[in-house]
Design an enzyme around this catalytic site. Structure first.
Site, PDB file in Angstrom:
ATOM      1  CE1 TYR A 106     -49.594 -50.278 104.593  1.00 45.16           C
ATOM      2  CE2 TYR A 106     -48.591 -48.805 102.993  1.00 45.16           C
ATOM      3  CZ  TYR A 106     -48.535 -49.941 103.769  1.00 45.16           C
ATOM      4  OH  TYR A 106     -47.422 -50.751 103.721  1.00 45.16           O
ATOM      5  CD  GLU A 130     -45.130 -54.994 101.060  1.00 51.60           C
ATOM      6  OE1 GLU A 130     -44.746 -54.943  99.875  1.00 51.60           O
ATOM      7  OE2 GLU A 130     -45.385 -53.974 101.720  1.00 51.60           O
ATOM      8  CD1 TRP A 162     -48.436 -49.998  98.961  1.00 54.41           C
ATOM      9  CD2 TRP A 162     -48.405 -52.219  98.852  1.00 54.41           C
ATOM     10  NE1 TRP A 162     -48.796 -50.491 100.196  1.00 54.41           N
ATOM     11  CE2 TRP A 162     -48.789 -51.854 100.150  1.00 54.41           C
ATOM     12  CE3 TRP A 162     -48.326 -53.579  98.541  1.00 54.41           C
ATOM     13  CZ2 TRP A 162     -49.091 -52.779 101.148  1.00 54.41           C
ATOM     14  CZ3 TRP A 162     -48.628 -54.504  99.536  1.00 54.41           C
ATOM     15  CH2 TRP A 162     -48.998 -54.103 100.819  1.00 54.41           C
TER      16      TRP A 162
END
Length: 187
Positions: free
Chosen positions: A17, A39, A47
């Site tokens: 990512y 998000e 996260w």
């Protein structure tokens, strides 16, 4: 290959990512919607947890097609609440549905969400200067206010700052990270 310092010890999916998505300018409508929803789900959570469930979210949320998500009803909400492979939070699920509707409204008004979101920086990526990483900015405050005015939900300034990082409006890679220079050359 040097990466951002905070990447030390992260799992392979997170490294991928970082290397391929985070901070890279994104202009694809469905991806812009996807990262907004992910998000939003990460608010108050790690996260890394959200990112580890990305494939499960894609499947559960019809590959983040905003037209389909905007039509979710109570039966679909219940199915999502019973899906142990995603983050089960009623208010976030309901916000995702509302945000799909608001996303479609922005597309209708501006021709695309891409045109809308990138207009806040005249289509330019903002590159971090210095080594201090922020969690919000004047831009994220301004955009948050406008998104809320357009009926988006669960979009605070810290969440929107993270979103702007994810979609490449803000290049927040460490200056020594190979991604930082790569993005600088593209913009």
């Amino acid at each position: 290959m040097q990466r951002c310092e905070w990447m030390i010890g992260k799992p392979d999916f997170y490294v991928s990512y970082h290397d391929k998505i985070w901070g890279q300018p994104c202009h694809q409508e469905q991806e812009l919607f996807e990262w907004l929803i992910l998000e939003m789900f990460s608010t108050g959570l790690s996260w890394q947890i959200v990112l580890s469930k990305k494939g499960n979210f894609e499947e559960a949320f019809d590959h983040f097609n905003p037209r389909i998500v905007s039509q979710y009803d109570e039966e679909k909400i219940e199915a999502l609440l019973n899906n142990a492979s995603i983050i089960r939070h009623r208010r976030k699920i309901e916000a995702a549905i509302q945000n799909a509707k608001a996303f479609l409204s922005v597309q209708e008004e501006f021709g695309s969400f891409d045109s809308y979101i990138w207009s806040f920086t005249d289509g330019q990526t903002i590159h971090r200067d210095g080594e201090t990483r922020k969690t919000r900015s004047k831009l994220s405050d301004e955009l948050t206010k406008d998104l809320k005015r357009r009926n988006f939900r669960w979009v605070g300034s810290v969440t929107i700052y993270s979103y702007l990082q994810a979609i490449g409006i803000i290049n927040d890679h460490d200056s020594r990270c190979f991604c930082h220079q790569s993005i600088m050359k593209k913009s």
